[in-house]
Design a protein around this motif. Sequence first.
Motif, PDB file in Angstrom:
ATOM      1  N   THR A   1       0.831  -1.204   0.000  1.00  0.00           N
ATOM      2  CA  THR A   1       0.000   0.000   0.000  1.00  0.00           C
ATOM      3  C   THR A   1       0.866   1.256   0.000  1.00  0.00           C
ATOM      4  O   THR A   1       0.579   2.218  -0.718  1.00  0.00           O
TER       5      THR A   1
ATOM      6  N   ASN B   1       2.157   1.852  -3.366  1.00  0.00           N
ATOM      7  CA  ASN B   1       1.102   2.426  -4.211  1.00  0.00           C
ATOM      8  C   ASN B   1       0.896   3.909  -3.930  1.00  0.00           C
ATOM      9  O   ASN B   1       0.784   4.706  -4.845  1.00  0.00           O
TER      10      ASN B   1
ATOM     11  N   ASN C   1     -10.198   7.953  -0.886  1.00  0.00           N
ATOM     12  CA  ASN C   1      -9.691   6.908  -1.776  1.00  0.00           C
ATOM     13  C   ASN C   1      -9.718   7.282  -3.255  1.00  0.00           C
ATOM     14  O   ASN C   1      -9.907   6.449  -4.124  1.00  0.00           O
TER      15      ASN C   1
ATOM     16  N   MET D   1     -15.570  -7.069   1.095  1.00  0.00           N
ATOM     17  CA  MET D   1     -14.364  -6.318   1.488  1.00  0.00           C
ATOM     18  C   MET D   1     -13.750  -5.658   0.252  1.00  0.00           C
ATOM     19  O   MET D   1     -13.356  -6.334  -0.686  1.00  0.00           O
ATOM     20  N   SER D   2     -13.705  -4.348   0.263  1.00  0.00           N
ATOM     21  CA  SER D   2     -13.187  -3.658  -0.917  1.00  0.00           C
ATOM     22  C   SER D   2     -11.692  -3.402  -0.766  1.00  0.00           C
ATOM     23  O   SER D   2     -11.179  -3.266   0.342  1.00  0.00           O
TER      24      SER D   2
ATOM     25  N   SER E   1     -10.169  -0.900  -2.454  1.00  0.00           N
ATOM     26  CA  SER E   1      -9.850   0.406  -3.026  1.00  0.00           C
ATOM     27  C   SER E   1      -8.851   1.172  -2.169  1.00  0.00           C
ATOM     28  O   SER E   1      -8.064   1.958  -2.677  1.00  0.00           O
ATOM     29  N   TRP E   2      -8.844   0.893  -0.848  1.00  0.00           N
ATOM     30  CA  TRP E   2      -7.928   1.632   0.026  1.00  0.00           C
ATOM     31  C   TRP E   2      -6.472   1.303  -0.263  1.00  0.00           C
ATOM     32  O   TRP E   2      -5.573   2.036   0.124  1.00  0.00           O
ATOM     33  N   MET E   3      -6.225   0.167  -0.946  1.00  0.00           N
ATOM     34  CA  MET E   3      -4.834  -0.151  -1.249  1.00  0.00           C
ATOM     35  C   MET E   3      -4.307   0.674  -2.419  1.00  0.00           C
ATOM     36  O   MET E   3      -3.100   0.666  -2.679  1.00  0.00           O
ATOM     37  N   ALA E   4      -5.213   1.367  -3.108  1.00  0.00           N
ATOM     38  CA  ALA E   4      -4.809   2.322  -4.149  1.00  0.00           C
ATOM     39  C   ALA E   4      -3.928   1.700  -5.223  1.00  0.00           C
ATOM     40  O   ALA E   4      -2.875   2.225  -5.561  1.00  0.00           O
ATOM     41  N   TRP E   5      -4.357   0.557  -5.764  1.00  0.00           N
ATOM     42  CA  TRP E   5      -3.541  -0.095  -6.792  1.00  0.00           C
ATOM     43  C   TRP E   5      -3.519   0.710  -8.081  1.00  0.00           C
ATOM     44  O   TRP E   5      -4.497   1.357  -8.457  1.00  0.00           O
ATOM     45  N   THR E   6      -2.403   0.648  -8.781  1.00  0.00           N
ATOM     46  CA  THR E   6      -2.328   1.165 -10.147  1.00  0.00           C
ATOM     47  C   THR E   6      -1.749   0.028 -10.973  1.00  0.00           C
ATOM     48  O   THR E   6      -1.090  -0.856 -10.417  1.00  0.00           O
TER      49      THR E   6
ATOM     50  N   GLN F   1       0.687   0.130 -12.917  1.00  0.00           N
ATOM     51  CA  GLN F   1       2.145   0.191 -12.909  1.00  0.00           C
ATOM     52  C   GLN F   1       2.738  -0.538 -11.705  1.00  0.00           C
ATOM     53  O   GLN F   1       3.645  -1.356 -11.838  1.00  0.00           O
ATOM     54  N   THR F   2       2.186  -0.214 -10.506  1.00  0.00           N
ATOM     55  CA  THR F   2       2.755  -0.845  -9.307  1.00  0.00           C
ATOM     56  C   THR F   2       2.399  -2.325  -9.268  1.00  0.00           C
ATOM     57  O   THR F   2       3.204  -3.142  -8.829  1.00  0.00           O
TER      58      THR F   2
ATOM     59  N   PHE G   1       4.992  -5.498  -8.771  1.00  0.00           N
ATOM     60  CA  PHE G   1       4.945  -6.552  -7.755  1.00  0.00           C
ATOM     61  C   PHE G   1       4.802  -7.931  -8.377  1.00  0.00           C
ATOM     62  O   PHE G   1       5.388  -8.901  -7.871  1.00  0.00           O
TER      63      PHE G   1
END
Lengths: 288, 93, 266
Positions: free
Chosen positions: A31, A34, A44, B1-2, B4-9, B11-12, B16
Amino acid sequence: MAAKTANHKAWWLVAPVVALVAFNALIPMMTVVNYSFQETFGDNVFFFEGFKWYEQVLGSERFHAALGRQLAFTFTILVIEIPLGVAVALAMPRKGIGVSVCLVLMALPLLIPWNVVGAMWNIFALPDIGLLGRALNGLGLAYDFTQDPTSAWITTIVMDVWHWTSLVVLLAYAGLRSIPEAYYQAAKIDGASAWAIFRHIQLSKMKRVLTIAVLLRFMDSFMIYTEPFVLTGGGPGNTTTFLSIDLVKIALGQFDLGPAAAMSLIYFLIVLLLSWVFYSLMMRNEER
Amino acid sequence: MSLSWMAWTWQTATFFILLAMVLAGMGLWEWKRPGGNPRRGIFGLDTTRGDRLFITLLGSGFIALGWLSFIGSPPYGALVICALWAIFVFRRV
Amino acid sequence: MRRFKWLVPTLYIVFLMLPIYWLLNMSFKTTNEILGGFSLLPQDFTLENYKKIFTDPTWYNGYLNSLAYVVFNTVISVCAALPAAYAFSRYRFLGDKHLFFWLLTNRMAPPAVFALPFFQLYSAIGLFDTHIAVALAHCLFNIPLAVWILEGFMSGVPKELDETAYIDGHSFPSFFVKIFIPTITAGIGVAAFFCFMFSWVELLLAKTLTSVEAKPIAATMTRTASTSGYELGLLAAAGTLTIIPGAFVIYFVRNYIAKGFALGRV
């Protein structure tokens, strides 16, 4: 010690630990990665920014200054705590009731919650109501850690020495206890001086525990946050704002998640590199 | 359970996934053809294959940071240096 | 010179005790007396501060919350670390050294970095503001430490012990529980002590992961300091009380520590 057996099934024994630590380490770490590439305005909602934050942090005076203060602080406390810890451990009694008394009293600072340590030193050092502040001012020294940067630095360092030297003492003492009595007797027969005994028997036996002590103190002091935050709040000005304090100021104070995350990762890479160097040295010593 | 808080893109996420694939690949390689005992490289360090991977990755991190602080983004040039660094580490260190 | 050797630890202990004495001194004073004057002993001796803490649930619940998650964490950390440390001390397996180093790196990650993602993570899985959340989060730095300490102790136990037990017909679980664990009690004591200690003193994560139900005492103290101005006497009393559980624990494990340190490679 006999060689270890090769057994890939041992992974099953390690699995619970890996699961627990990975859950706590990998998800937050990903996280943070990110965050470090994005801009956020809360709720968010994120925008990709590429390497902007990294460039900004790497080029900022503020980061360089905090890193410099952090290195100076860590270096100073290591230079004071390690020799002091060894000296106290050498002078500690070896048997009898004295051992327990020393161990219990010395371990006490280690068991006090970190914000209480900060608060305790705050009221101990305040120039108007604190014992230390009153005493120093009574001696005619201009001491006021809330106003004067030098006083603030000295207070922070003395607080850390107070807090953590005991860990070095305990580890060094453990190393000393593992030296068989026969070594000392042999040295006595040879007529070795106290210095020679220290140099060739005690110090060489303590090498391993001392590396651990340096490693632990290095890692922990590099991420020190609560104690100086409660004691000085990073002030006066920014003079005692270490890396973690600055980080929290940026992340929570200004809610600049992106720069804070980029800074965390740079910070983590530095700690990782230095710790790896220490760790490799430690493992090399062990093989000898 | 969402999530969205991990803010994936993307690119990242790609980064990973690649990292996980490298780790898995190295694990598989070691399992099929064990790399054997550590060897002494030019820095006087005893390293196994896994140690060399770690040195490569850690070094790459610092190469990228160095590029960003002295030359600036985009850090594609750093990628080239990282590749050279990786070859160097796996051959010589 | 030998004669004056006792002076070094004595002076060191005096240095350690001075701030604690000052805290204790303040905790028996009223806030007015603290701000009004300076005295080495309380002039107007009062137990009011302590009385407040023991009768006000927001205060004493703080202690209970802290103790709850610390105990949870110590149990989880030591139980998970025992088999892992055994694996590291007895077997070679794919990636063992790197796994060990990776575990240790988690002690190096500054908690400040993790505060916000931790809050998000534990909210997402519905554990926010529970004791178990803090206990699990503290595993991040306590498990690596417990594995490290226990591995040292286990390496000191000769392998013949394992082999004889297997020849005698013990299965792995039966050997581990009945024979191996009793031989390393000192190590378990030391590991548990360190887990207790680091979980008890940590505040940043504990504060981030709780709001009301599981709020630790240390967080209650910071809240008081900010909302009701400067209630120094009360703060000092609360601080004094946070020292007590630690003092108890160290008193009980002091022999293990002395013995354990001598045995292990800690």
